[in-house]
Design an enzyme around this catalytic site. Sequence first.
Site, mmCIF file in Angstrom:
data_model
loop_
_atom_site.group_PDB
_atom_site.id
_atom_site.type_symbol
_atom_site.label_atom_id
_atom_site.label_comp_id
_atom_site.label_asym_id
_atom_site.label_seq_id
_atom_site.Cartn_x
_atom_site.Cartn_y
_atom_site.Cartn_z
ATOM 1 N N GLU A 101 0.063 7.803 -3.477
ATOM 2 C CA GLU A 101 1.062 7.477 -2.461
ATOM 3 C C GLU A 101 2.263 8.419 -2.534
ATOM 4 O O GLU A 101 2.782 8.841 -1.503
ATOM 5 C CB GLU A 101 1.505 6.018 -2.585
ATOM 6 N N HIS B 43 0.842 -1.197 0.000
ATOM 7 C CA HIS B 43 0.000 0.000 0.000
ATOM 8 C C HIS B 43 0.877 1.246 0.000
ATOM 9 O O HIS B 43 0.621 2.170 -0.744
ATOM 10 C CB HIS B 43 -0.964 0.003 1.179
ATOM 11 N N HIS C 59 2.587 10.675 0.668
ATOM 12 C CA HIS C 59 3.611 10.153 1.566
ATOM 13 C C HIS C 59 5.034 10.304 1.023
ATOM 14 O O HIS C 59 5.950 10.623 1.766
ATOM 15 C CB HIS C 59 3.342 8.680 1.872
#
Length: 196
Positions: free
Chosen positions: A118, A65, A122
């Site tokens: 992502e 993930h 992040h």
Amino acid sequence: MFKHNLNLSLFLFAILNGYATAGKHDFDVLIFTQHWPQTVCYTWKEKDPSHSCALPRDKGEWTIHGIWPSQFNKLGPAFCNPSLPFDPNALAPLAGQLKEKWIDIEYGRESSSLWEHEWNKHGTCAAVLPQLSTEQKYFNEGLVLLSKYDMKNVLARANIVPGFSYRVPDILNGIQQVLGTHATVECRKNRVRISL
């Protein structure tokens, strides 16, 4: 798989060592997250049973993930550096592996949509670390971590295999014994019977 009518799990575990942390950044730990695609699919189909899922060839595989920079006792930071926009071309050398190991389960969306999310949320925060300073480094590190911490193999080494039910403490203890690190389990209760 893990009994479909029981809780299904998403695993999160912290990678605490091995990263140069010199310099200022707004996080304490990197959390490497994997999910069992069956759980993602069930959650997606509960929203609308007509949804279909893109599952890995081996339905017992876990997929990446993300790698989440986080502060102790809370998630975040997020969306740290808009001057580092996602460039799918930067991932061309890794595209084959990413399409297999870091896939967007929700069918109909390109895997690159998950990669973009992502990276923006992040990766732009993790980029302050030299080992994760580019898209290619960030996503390659996810692949490296998966090869080291592949949950299918970790759980099998702890004698936790698909098709049986397990108590969460037994799963956590098994991971602790195999990896020597702590994990978090997020359970999803199937509200309706959905066939995959």
